[in-house]
Design a protein around this motif. Structure first.
Motif, PDB file in Angstrom:
ATOM      1  N   VAL A 168      -2.238 -27.941   8.523  1.00  4.21           N
ATOM      2  CA  VAL A 168      -0.766 -28.709   9.217  1.00  4.21           C
ATOM      3  C   VAL A 168      -0.490 -29.601   8.012  1.00  4.21           C
ATOM      4  O   VAL A 168       0.721 -29.614   7.535  1.00  4.21           O
ATOM      5  CB  VAL A 168      -0.704 -29.239  10.375  1.00  4.21           C
ATOM      6  N   LEU A 169      -1.362 -30.309   7.461  1.00  4.83           N
ATOM      7  CA  LEU A 169      -1.229 -31.273   6.452  1.00  4.83           C
ATOM      8  C   LEU A 169      -0.876 -30.472   5.074  1.00  4.83           C
ATOM      9  O   LEU A 169       0.071 -30.943   4.340  1.00  4.83           O
ATOM     10  CB  LEU A 169      -2.420 -32.291   6.203  1.00  4.83           C
ATOM     11  N   SER A 170      -1.271 -29.465   4.804  1.00  6.01           N
ATOM     12  CA  SER A 170      -1.304 -28.585   3.610  1.00  6.01           C
ATOM     13  C   SER A 170       0.202 -27.834   3.598  1.00  6.01           C
ATOM     14  O   SER A 170       1.078 -27.947   2.581  1.00  6.01           O
ATOM     15  CB  SER A 170      -2.264 -27.424   3.423  1.00  6.01           C
TER      16      SER A 170
ATOM     17  N   PHE B 112       8.802 -20.128   0.708  1.00  9.26           N
ATOM     18  CA  PHE B 112       8.055 -20.830   1.556  1.00  9.26           C
ATOM     19  C   PHE B 112       7.111 -20.031   2.477  1.00  9.26           C
ATOM     20  O   PHE B 112       6.737 -20.466   3.545  1.00  9.26           O
ATOM     21  CB  PHE B 112       8.953 -21.836   2.497  1.00  9.26           C
ATOM     22  N   TRP B 113       6.883 -18.906   2.099  1.00  9.88           N
ATOM     23  CA  TRP B 113       5.668 -18.346   2.999  1.00  9.88           C
ATOM     24  C   TRP B 113       4.325 -19.064   2.998  1.00  9.88           C
ATOM     25  O   TRP B 113       3.581 -18.860   3.827  1.00  9.88           O
ATOM     26  CB  TRP B 113       5.595 -16.941   2.140  1.00  9.88           C
ATOM     27  N   VAL B 114       4.190 -19.789   2.148  1.00 11.16           N
ATOM     28  CA  VAL B 114       2.904 -20.684   1.947  1.00 11.16           C
ATOM     29  C   VAL B 114       3.090 -21.497   3.205  1.00 11.16           C
ATOM     30  O   VAL B 114       1.778 -21.696   3.711  1.00 11.16           O
ATOM     31  CB  VAL B 114       2.717 -21.489   0.620  1.00 11.16           C
ATOM     32  N   VAL B 115       3.799 -22.134   3.508  1.00  9.76           N
ATOM     33  CA  VAL B 115       3.923 -22.773   4.845  1.00  9.76           C
ATOM     34  C   VAL B 115       3.714 -22.121   5.998  1.00  9.76           C
ATOM     35  O   VAL B 115       2.801 -22.718   6.936  1.00  9.76           O
ATOM     36  CB  VAL B 115       5.469 -23.667   4.764  1.00  9.76           C
ATOM     37  N   THR B 116       4.371 -20.856   6.230  1.00  9.92           N
ATOM     38  CA  THR B 116       4.174 -20.146   7.449  1.00  9.92           C
ATOM     39  C   THR B 116       2.552 -19.720   7.533  1.00  9.92           C
ATOM     40  O   THR B 116       2.049 -19.637   8.452  1.00  9.92           O
ATOM     41  CB  THR B 116       5.019 -18.658   7.412  1.00  9.92           C
TER      42      THR B 116
END
Length: 141
Positions: free
Chosen positions: A115-117, A1-5
């Protein structure tokens, strides 16, 4: 979930840059832009890792096609994003007397898209957690 950070850090950096412009704290602009660059770099690396994970699922022998299509989609999105951002600033400038407001509004819109991404990444990656596959190396194969 690094992509979220990577997504949320980029959104925060864009928000800080917009705030700096409004507050007139131009001496903080360089560190904020560096933070944005680091955040975007981390996001890009994490997105590529997620893309590789997702490309490896499904029918075999199609990973290359999936990677190519996703790479092309990223290139198109990056080009369109730059164009849309520049057009957005040009469209906003007549609405505001201060150019910093035009840039700030576009930066905040970009932050909202990050944020949507992040939400989309949580939905896609979280709905289908994939264990790390161990590769067994066999000499001669």
């Amino acid at each position: 979930f690094w992509v979220v950070t990577g997504c949320l850090a980029s959104a925060a950096s864009l928000g800080v840059i917009a705030w700096i412009g409004q507050a007139g704290l131009h001496s903080l602009l360089v560190p904020a832009v560096v933070a944005l660059g680091v955040s975007n770099g981390a996001f890009a690396v994490a997105a590529i890792g997620s893309m590789m994970t997702l490309a490896g699922t499904g029918r075999a022998a199609r990973e290359g096609t999936r990677m190519g299509l996703w790479g092309a989609a990223q290139a198109i999105a990056a080009g369109f994003g730059g164009l849309a951002g520049a057009a957005g600033v040009d469209a906003m400038r007549p609405l505001f007397s201060d150019p910093a407001l035009a840039f700030g509004s576009v930066f905040l819109a970009e932050a909202a898209l990050f944020v949507l991404s992040a939400f989309i990444a949580v939905t896609v990656l979280g709905a289908h957690p994939r264990p790390i596959q161990r590769i067994r190396l066999v000499p001669g194969e």
